[in-house]
Scaffold this motif. Structure first.
Motif, PDB file in Angstrom:
ATOM      1  N   GLU A 130      -5.882   8.452   1.406  1.00 33.80           N
ATOM      2  CA  GLU A 130      -5.983   7.943   0.044  1.00 33.80           C
ATOM      3  C   GLU A 130      -5.007   6.784  -0.104  1.00 33.80           C
ATOM      4  OE1 GLU A 130      -6.877  12.339  -1.918  1.00 33.80           O
ATOM      5  OE2 GLU A 130      -4.890  11.425  -2.109  1.00 33.80           O
ATOM      6  N   LEU A 131      -5.399   5.777  -0.892  1.00 35.28           N
ATOM      7  CA  LEU A 131      -4.574   4.575  -1.027  1.00 35.28           C
ATOM      8  C   LEU A 131      -4.215   4.307  -2.483  1.00 35.28           C
ATOM      9  CD1 LEU A 131      -6.656   2.070   1.162  1.00 35.28           C
ATOM     10  CD2 LEU A 131      -4.938   3.713   1.954  1.00 35.28           C
ATOM     11  N   ASP A 172       0.429  -4.664 -18.904  1.00 34.95           N
ATOM     12  CA  ASP A 172      -0.786  -5.216 -18.307  1.00 34.95           C
ATOM     13  C   ASP A 172      -0.714  -5.257 -16.769  1.00 34.95           C
ATOM     14  OD1 ASP A 172       1.046  -7.233 -18.005  1.00 34.95           O
ATOM     15  OD2 ASP A 172      -0.155  -8.785 -19.000  1.00 34.95           O
ATOM     16  N   TYR A 173       0.210  -4.476 -16.177  1.00 35.91           N
ATOM     17  CA  TYR A 173       0.270  -4.427 -14.713  1.00 35.91           C
ATOM     18  C   TYR A 173      -0.980  -3.733 -14.176  1.00 35.91           C
ATOM     19  CZ  TYR A 173       1.625  -3.423  -9.938  1.00 35.91           C
ATOM     20  OH  TYR A 173       1.646  -3.356  -8.565  1.00 35.91           O
ATOM     21  N   ARG A 174      -1.609  -4.384 -13.193  1.00 37.38           N
ATOM     22  CA  ARG A 174      -2.859  -3.867 -12.635  1.00 37.38           C
ATOM     23  C   ARG A 174      -2.641  -3.436 -11.181  1.00 37.38           C
ATOM     24  NH1 ARG A 174      -7.331  -5.126 -15.743  1.00 37.38           N
ATOM     25  NH2 ARG A 174      -8.661  -4.600 -13.969  1.00 37.38           N
ATOM     26  N   CYS A 175      -3.033  -2.214 -10.877  1.00 34.41           N
ATOM     27  CA  CYS A 175      -3.052  -1.726  -9.501  1.00 34.41           C
ATOM     28  C   CYS A 175      -4.303  -0.873  -9.344  1.00 34.41           C
ATOM     29  CB  CYS A 175      -1.778  -0.942  -9.158  1.00 34.41           C
ATOM     30  SG  CYS A 175      -1.418   0.447 -10.257  1.00 34.41           S
ATOM     31  N   GLU A 176      -4.489  -0.252  -8.175  1.00 28.90           N
ATOM     32  CA  GLU A 176      -5.737   0.467  -7.926  1.00 28.90           C
ATOM     33  C   GLU A 176      -5.483   1.745  -7.127  1.00 28.90           C
ATOM     34  OE1 GLU A 176      -9.007  -3.160  -7.699  1.00 28.90           O
ATOM     35  OE2 GLU A 176      -7.997  -2.501  -5.861  1.00 28.90           O
ATOM     36  N   VAL A 177      -6.371   2.714  -7.339  1.00 30.43           N
ATOM     37  CA  VAL A 177      -6.433   3.921  -6.521  1.00 30.43           C
ATOM     38  C   VAL A 177      -7.727   3.875  -5.723  1.00 30.43           C
ATOM     39  CG1 VAL A 177      -6.604   6.445  -6.527  1.00 30.43           C
ATOM     40  CG2 VAL A 177      -5.110   5.285  -8.190  1.00 30.43           C
ATOM     41  N   TRP A 178      -7.623   4.057  -4.387  1.00 29.05           N
ATOM     42  CA  TRP A 178      -8.774   4.065  -3.500  1.00 29.05           C
ATOM     43  C   TRP A 178      -8.949   5.461  -2.919  1.00 29.05           C
ATOM     44  CZ3 TRP A 178     -10.916  -0.603  -0.642  1.00 29.05           C
ATOM     45  CH2 TRP A 178     -10.666  -1.778  -1.352  1.00 29.05           C
ATOM     46  N   ILE A 179     -10.121   6.052  -3.151  1.00 27.17           N
ATOM     47  CA  ILE A 179     -10.414   7.411  -2.679  1.00 27.17           C
ATOM     48  C   ILE A 179     -11.603   7.349  -1.715  1.00 27.17           C
ATOM     49  CG2 ILE A 179     -11.071   9.754  -3.317  1.00 27.17           C
ATOM     50  CD1 ILE A 179      -8.398   9.062  -4.405  1.00 27.17           C
ATOM     51  N   PRO A 180     -11.481   7.900  -0.493  1.00 30.04           N
ATOM     52  CA  PRO A 180     -12.613   7.920   0.428  1.00 30.04           C
ATOM     53  C   PRO A 180     -13.647   8.939  -0.033  1.00 30.04           C
ATOM     54  CG  PRO A 180     -10.797   9.157   1.357  1.00 30.04           C
ATOM     55  CD  PRO A 180     -10.285   8.554   0.076  1.00 30.04           C
ATOM     56  N   LEU A 191       0.826  -1.191   0.000  1.00 27.97           N
ATOM     57  CA  LEU A 191       0.000   0.000   0.000  1.00 27.97           C
ATOM     58  C   LEU A 191       0.867   1.250   0.000  1.00 27.97           C
ATOM     59  CD1 LEU A 191      -2.523  -1.032   2.818  1.00 27.97           C
ATOM     60  CD2 LEU A 191      -2.839  -1.288   0.340  1.00 27.97           C
ATOM     61  N   GLY A 192       0.489   2.227  -0.792  1.00 23.51           N
ATOM     62  CA  GLY A 192       1.005   3.579  -0.676  1.00 23.51           C
ATOM     63  C   GLY A 192      -0.114   4.413  -0.085  1.00 23.51           C
ATOM     64  N   ILE A 193       0.103   4.984   1.085  1.00 25.53           N
ATOM     65  CA  ILE A 193      -0.976   5.657   1.817  1.00 25.53           C
ATOM     66  C   ILE A 193      -0.640   7.132   2.021  1.00 25.53           C
ATOM     67  CG2 ILE A 193      -2.371   5.687   3.918  1.00 25.53           C
ATOM     68  CD1 ILE A 193      -1.482   2.796   4.427  1.00 25.53           C
ATOM     69  N   CYS A 194      -1.537   8.009   1.568  1.00 22.44           N
ATOM     70  CA  CYS A 194      -1.463   9.432   1.903  1.00 22.44           C
ATOM     71  C   CYS A 194      -2.349   9.641   3.119  1.00 22.44           C
ATOM     72  CB  CYS A 194      -1.945  10.303   0.753  1.00 22.44           C
ATOM     73  SG  CYS A 194      -0.978  10.155  -0.753  1.00 22.44           S
ATOM     74  N   GLY A 195      -1.742   9.877   4.276  1.00 16.23           N
ATOM     75  CA  GLY A 195      -2.513   9.978   5.504  1.00 16.23           C
ATOM     76  C   GLY A 195      -2.224  11.249   6.270  1.00 16.23           C
ATOM     77  N   ASP A 196      -3.115  11.547   7.239  1.00 15.28           N
ATOM     78  CA  ASP A 196      -2.964  12.735   8.087  1.00 15.28           C
ATOM     79  C   ASP A 196      -2.715  13.972   7.230  1.00 15.28           C
ATOM     80  OD1 ASP A 196      -3.298  11.233  10.416  1.00 15.28           O
ATOM     81  OD2 ASP A 196      -1.168  10.730  10.495  1.00 15.28           O
ATOM     82  N   MET A 197      -3.570  14.173   6.235  1.00 16.53           N
ATOM     83  CA  MET A 197      -3.387  15.292   5.307  1.00 16.53           C
ATOM     84  C   MET A 197      -3.809  16.608   5.949  1.00 16.53           C
ATOM     85  SD  MET A 197      -4.285  13.812   1.513  1.00 16.53           S
ATOM     86  CE  MET A 197      -5.694  12.795   1.909  1.00 16.53           C
TER      87      MET A 197
END
Length: 286
Positions: A261-262, A274-282, A184-190
């Protein structure tokens, strides 16, 4: 068009409030959004934080006033929200490369940061896949840095952070904390007002205690909009980020829920087409 009008009205209000301090909540109300969502959208759409835009505009207007009037430097500093001539002079020199007094010299070169404007751009030619996920709070373990969004410093810091963690074997160690789990790459405590946030390289782990090597971060329960990214890193996922804020948010009834954000990175060849990853937005209903 509605979101375009809202952001344009917020810009107009910003310009009217250049003298003195700016109220983020007032600007957000003008854009019919939460303060967090307004600041996050502004940054992603323009490349500047709200604070950075206002700072540059104030220093542009101050330079124009110094060059065209006999007003005292102190009076201009106070007019544009600086508490002392020293703080004003330091910011002015950083922006223009000269002191406020030197700005009055004939023929001196000054930098102008123009007012922003939003224009309609037809997008959305391609479908944008996403899914809505409800997920309870979960605990992660990993390492973090604190970075600044001023001048895009976060992009440089995060790239270097991943390179260092990959080069010294830290990423492999993090992956072994929870074998089979995605990185996970996490953007936290923004803290958008102060242009700072923490960035984590981590993995979901509910059991292992934090220690001197690994720190813990709990991602709160929320509703997520999840966007797939298919293609080589980092260009493909960066394009997904842009489309989320340029196309998806303006065309839906959602806004940013002000949580972390993840980026979710499965094992694989990140340079592959064909590398698959995801962006997760609250998200939350606007």
């Amino acid at each position: 068009m509605e979101w375009l009008d809202r952001m344009s009205r917020a810009i107009s209000l910003m310009e009217k409030r250049m003298e003195g301090k700016t109220d983020i909540e007032e600007l957000a109300r003008e854009a019919y959004s939460s303060p967090f969502h307004f600041q996050r959208m502004f940054h992603m759409l323009t490349g500047f934080t709200v604070a950075e835009y206002i700072r540059r505009r104030k220093l542009t207007l101050a330079a124009q006033e110094l060059a065209s009037s006999s007003a005292k430097v102190l009076d201009i500093a106070l007019k544009y929200g600086y508490e002392s001539p020293e703080s004003f002079s330091k910011a002015f020199r950083k922006a223009h490369g000269i002191t406020p007094s030197e700005a009055r010299e004939a023929g001196v070169s000054l930098k102008a940061f123009p007012r922003l404007s939003f224009h309609l751009s037809l997008k959305g030619v391609q479908d944008m896949d996403y899914r809505i996920v409800e997920k309870p709070a979960f605990r992660t373990l990993g390492i973090k840095i604190t970075t600044s969004t001023e001048g895009g410093q976060n992009h440089r810091d995060i790239t270097r952070f991943w390179q260092q963690a990959g080069g010294d074997g830290t990423i492999g160690k993090i992956a072994q904390l929870s074998p089979g789990k995605d990185l996970l790459g996490i953007c936290g405590d923004m803290d958008l007002a102060n242009e700072r946030f923490d960035y984590w390289i981590a993995v979901e782990n509910a059991d292992r205690p934090a220690d001197d090597e690994w720190q813990e971060f709990t991602v709160p329960a929320t509703t997520w909009a999840v966007f797939p990214s298919v293609g080589p890193m980092p260009d493909t996922i960066q394009a997904v980020w842009r489309r989320i804020f340029e196309e998806w948010f303006p065309s839906t009834g959602y806004e940013h829920a002000a949580g972390p954000e993840l980026e979710v990175y499965p094992e694989g060849d990140t340079s592959s087409s064909d590398y698959r990853c995801e962006v997760w937005i609250p998200i939350a209903k606007a």
